[in-house]
Design a protein around this motif. Structure first.
Motif, PDB file in Angstrom:
ATOM      1  N   ALA A  36       1.460  -1.307  -0.062  1.00 17.91           N
ATOM      2  CA  ALA A  36       0.252  -0.367   0.033  1.00 17.91           C
ATOM      3  C   ALA A  36       0.587   1.222   0.557  1.00 17.91           C
ATOM      4  O   ALA A  36       0.422   1.763  -0.582  1.00 17.91           O
ATOM      5  CB  ALA A  36      -0.602   0.239   1.506  1.00 17.91           C
ATOM      6  N   SER A  39       2.070   1.373  -3.703  1.00 13.07           N
ATOM      7  CA  SER A  39       1.076   2.173  -4.622  1.00 13.07           C
ATOM      8  C   SER A  39       1.281   3.873  -4.194  1.00 13.07           C
ATOM      9  O   SER A  39       0.690   4.345  -5.245  1.00 13.07           O
ATOM     10  CB  SER A  39      -0.033   1.682  -4.061  1.00 13.07           C
ATOM     11  N   LYS A  40       1.070   4.165  -2.815  1.00 13.52           N
ATOM     12  CA  LYS A  40       0.427   5.416  -2.476  1.00 13.52           C
ATOM     13  C   LYS A  40       1.819   6.086  -2.982  1.00 13.52           C
ATOM     14  O   LYS A  40       1.449   7.488  -3.419  1.00 13.52           O
ATOM     15  CB  LYS A  40       0.760   5.877  -0.677  1.00 13.52           C
ATOM     16  N   ALA A  69      -2.533  -6.045  -5.932  1.00 16.26           N
ATOM     17  CA  ALA A  69      -2.621  -6.469  -3.870  1.00 16.26           C
ATOM     18  C   ALA A  69      -2.470  -7.221  -4.873  1.00 16.26           C
ATOM     19  O   ALA A  69      -2.710  -8.674  -3.839  1.00 16.26           O
ATOM     20  CB  ALA A  69      -3.249  -5.720  -3.254  1.00 16.26           C
TER      21      ALA A  69
END
Length: 112
Positions: A36, A39-40, A69
């Motif tokens: 995550a 991705s951020k 994911a």
């Protein structure tokens, strides 16, 4: 729960993988947190997967899998290395304690 209710609300543990009874839930959760963050970072830095590939040397297809994911085959170390190559610092804190009497593994995540 009344007779009109058709569901029961159960409070989770904070780890969906543990709640679902999956193997190695703490490791899965840590990989998901790291993915995550990757991705951020791509979003925050306005990086395409191709641009991220040029910066990190990691295949664009791998970034696509991370964004979706699909983390099978990604180790915690590899995800941390990707974040490092994206110019992000990753802090890890480790405490070693005796195992509980029930023999359960003592690896637990405590998000900051």
């Amino acid at each position: 729960m009344t007779d009109d209710d058709d569901f029961e609300l159960i409070r989770g543990t904070g780890n969906v993988y543990a709640d679902l009874g999956m193997k190695e839930p703490e490791q899965r959760q840590l990989r998901a947190i790291l993915a995550a963050e990757i991705s951020k970072t791509l979003s925050t830095d306005n990086l395409t997967v191709r641009a991220a590939e040029k910066i990190t040397g990691v295949a664009a297809a791998d970034f696509s899998r991370i964004r979706q994911a699909k983390l099978k085959g990604f180790t915690i170390d590899r995800l941390m290395t990707i974040l490092d190559r994206l110019n992000r610092d990753v802090q890890v804190s480790v405490s070693v304690l005796p195992r509980k009497a029930d023999g359960q593994a003592g690896f637990h995540l405590h998000p900051a």
